[in-house]
Design a protein around this motif. Structure first.
Motif, mmCIF file in Angstrom:
data_model
loop_
_atom_site.group_PDB
_atom_site.id
_atom_site.type_symbol
_atom_site.label_atom_id
_atom_site.label_comp_id
_atom_site.label_asym_id
_atom_site.label_seq_id
_atom_site.Cartn_x
_atom_site.Cartn_y
_atom_site.Cartn_z
ATOM 1 N N ASP A 1 0.865 -1.182 0.000
ATOM 2 C CA ASP A 1 0.000 0.000 0.000
ATOM 3 C C ASP A 1 0.899 1.227 0.000
ATOM 4 O OD1 ASP A 1 -1.862 1.966 0.259
ATOM 5 O OD2 ASP A 1 -2.529 1.416 2.273
ATOM 6 N N ILE A 2 0.997 1.907 -1.144
ATOM 7 C CA ILE A 2 1.925 3.033 -1.244
ATOM 8 C C ILE A 2 1.447 4.237 -0.449
ATOM 9 C CG2 ILE A 2 2.731 2.275 -3.509
ATOM 10 C CD1 ILE A 2 1.104 4.506 -4.756
ATOM 11 N N CYS A 3 0.215 4.193 0.067
ATOM 12 C CA CYS A 3 -0.281 5.290 0.905
ATOM 13 C C CYS A 3 -0.017 5.062 2.391
ATOM 14 C CB CYS A 3 -1.783 5.481 0.686
ATOM 15 S SG CYS A 3 -2.219 5.960 -1.002
ATOM 16 N N SER A 4 0.543 3.913 2.742
ATOM 17 C CA SER A 4 0.783 3.606 4.150
ATOM 18 C C SER A 4 2.073 4.267 4.628
ATOM 19 C CB SER A 4 0.885 2.093 4.347
ATOM 20 O OG SER A 4 2.048 1.593 3.726
ATOM 21 N N PRO A 5 2.205 4.478 5.955
ATOM 22 C CA PRO A 5 3.442 5.067 6.487
ATOM 23 C C PRO A 5 4.682 4.234 6.173
ATOM 24 C CG PRO A 5 1.696 5.141 8.130
ATOM 25 C CD PRO A 5 1.182 4.295 7.000
ATOM 26 N N ASP A 6 4.536 2.906 6.060
ATOM 27 C CA ASP A 6 5.695 2.052 5.804
ATOM 28 C C ASP A 6 6.274 2.256 4.416
ATOM 29 O OD1 ASP A 6 5.426 0.959 8.315
ATOM 30 O OD2 ASP A 6 4.221 -0.742 7.630
ATOM 31 N N ALA A 7 5.491 2.801 3.491
ATOM 32 C CA ALA A 7 5.960 2.967 2.113
ATOM 33 C C ALA A 7 6.767 4.238 1.922
ATOM 34 C CB ALA A 7 4.775 2.960 1.151
ATOM 35 N N ALA A 8 6.686 5.171 2.867
ATOM 36 C CA ALA A 8 7.331 6.471 2.706
ATOM 37 C C ALA A 8 8.465 6.653 3.704
ATOM 38 C CB ALA A 8 6.304 7.594 2.880
ATOM 39 N N VAL A 9 9.565 7.185 3.217
ATOM 40 C CA VAL A 9 10.700 7.547 4.066
ATOM 41 C C VAL A 9 10.965 9.029 3.849
ATOM 42 C CG1 VAL A 9 13.141 7.216 4.543
ATOM 43 C CG2 VAL A 9 11.712 5.258 3.974
#
Length: 405
Positions: free
Chosen positions: A107-115
């Motif tokens: 899920d590119i909208c999840s916090p895990d996908a973003a740094v």
């Protein structure tokens, strides 16, 4: 009665209770005893956030990860990503921030996908823009009054950057700049296209490691107007749409290895009359292949993909995107395809500095809210641990190390 210390019969007194003994048996060996090639292979398959932790294990691992050969291997296995750069807006304009978005996340909208990188991770102050990215390196163009331009190459993952020397030619009118790598010569180059009053195109090229600017000429071929927004680099060649009715070809490229301009066959459905609509045509890259589409006046647009590079008959109409609303007018740059997602959707940048995904099966559009960042511009990016200082070989660039994480 004196109490005796308990000692396990399977564990001799004085032996450490760590992973070396918990493996059981005399055949267990610690990971540090692995051959270097095996260790490199394992580390190169890990997510880059995990590799950051591995750099803290010991100096041996840190040096191994920062080795240029490891960076090349890891880059071939790294997930497709985007670099999102926030834009200042409103009365209280906060500092610009930079976010790396993993496009292979579930899920590119999840916090895990973003740094999200620190706001002071090394971007210079003043007037500048991100041009493009290449092999995990980000190219930035600075504007200095009255008419000077400088270029910086940086990698926020390792915190290194280099700044190229200014070209000695003054009062140039640069219409676009670009940074890329030639797989044939293994050279990194910065190209600045110059607009000449005589309409003769000139490009200034800086080869990292050689330390000098050189010039090449493209005759009456018009220079690309905006490579930053439509980066189409495939097979060592940089492509753009030729917006000039006097030139019959629709697509030209610069082969950066040999520094040659040459035409590229366009989709076969284009004819001479279509030259009047060249401003509405766009090139890009999807899944490593050159794509072409034009913004329509109707209810859809087609994305053509060149399946075999350089072969006109290999152009295939791969996707048909339907207008989500009959009341919506599609104008230039409203949507710009960026990447194919794991679920089969097409990820696109939107004119409003947002992100949109298109599902070809049910022809639906979905606006995406990226965690922790909004009102941004996006650039394709593949994470890399390559330091830009490793590709200059001591030429006359200036370098710095920054805290980037």
């Amino acid at each position: 009665m004196k109490r005796r210390n308990h000692v396990s019969p399977t564990r001799p007194r004085g032996c450490r209770d760590d992973a070396q003994t918990r493996g059981g048996g005399d055949d267990f060996r610690p990971i540090s005893a692995l051959p270097i090639q095996n260790l490199v292979d394992i580390l190169s398959r890990l997510p880059f956030k995990t590799i950051f932790s591995c750099m803290c294990v010991c100096k041996k691992w840190k040096d191994l990860i920062l080795d240029p050969e490891f960076a090349k291997l890891h880059h071939t296995r790294a997930p497709a990503s985007l670099i999102l750069r926030s834009r200042r807006h409103g009365r209280r304009r906060g500092p610009r921030s930079l976010c790396l978005l993993d496009l292979e996340a579930s899920d590119i909208c999840s916090p895990d996908a973003a740094v999200k990188f620190s706001p002071d991770f090394g971007f210079p102050s003043g007037n500048f823009e991100i041009l493009n990215t290449c092999n995990g390196l980000i190219c930035i163009r600075h504007f200095h009054p009255p008419n000077d331009i400088s270029i910086t190459i940086l990698n926020p993952l390792v915190g290194d950057s280099i700044t190229l020397p200014l070209t000695k030619k003054k009062h140039r009118s640069y219409v676009s700049s670009w940074f890329g790598h030639s797989p044939e010569t293994d050279e990194y180059k910065v190209i600045q296209f110059v607009q000449q009053p005589s309409r003769l195109m000139e490009a200034e090229i800086y080869t990292l490691g050689k330390g000098t600017w050189t010039s090449i000429h493209g005759g009456t071929l018009p220079p690309p107007v905006d490579l930053r927004c439509h980066d189409a680099f495939v097979d060592g060649c940089l492509h753009w749409i030729v917006n000039d009715p006097s030139i019959s070809e629709f697509i030209y490229c610069l082969e950066i290895g040999r520094e040659l301009f040459q035409p590229v066959p366009a989709p076969p459905h284009l004819g001479p009359d279509d030259k009047n609509r060249a401003e509405d045509m766009v090139l890009g890259v999807l899944a490593g292949r050159l794509y072409f589409f034009e913004y329509p006046l109707g209810d859809h647009f087609d994305i053509w993909v060149m399946k075999q590079y350089g072969v006109q008959d290999s152009w295939t109409k791969e996707f048909i995107l339907r207008n989500p609303s009959t009341d919506l007018i599609w104008y230039r740059d409203l949507y710009r395809p960026l990447s194919l997602l794991r679920n089969g959707e097409i990820l696109m940048a939107h004119k409003s500095k947002a992100m949109v995904s298109y599902n070809p099966e049910d022809r639906s559009f979905r606006f995406l809210k990226i965690y922790g960042i909004q009102n941004f511009e996006a650039n394709p990016y593949v994470p890399s641990f390559l330091s830009p200082r490793n590709i200059v070989n001591g030429d006359n660039t200036s370098s710095s190390n920054i805290q980037s994480r």
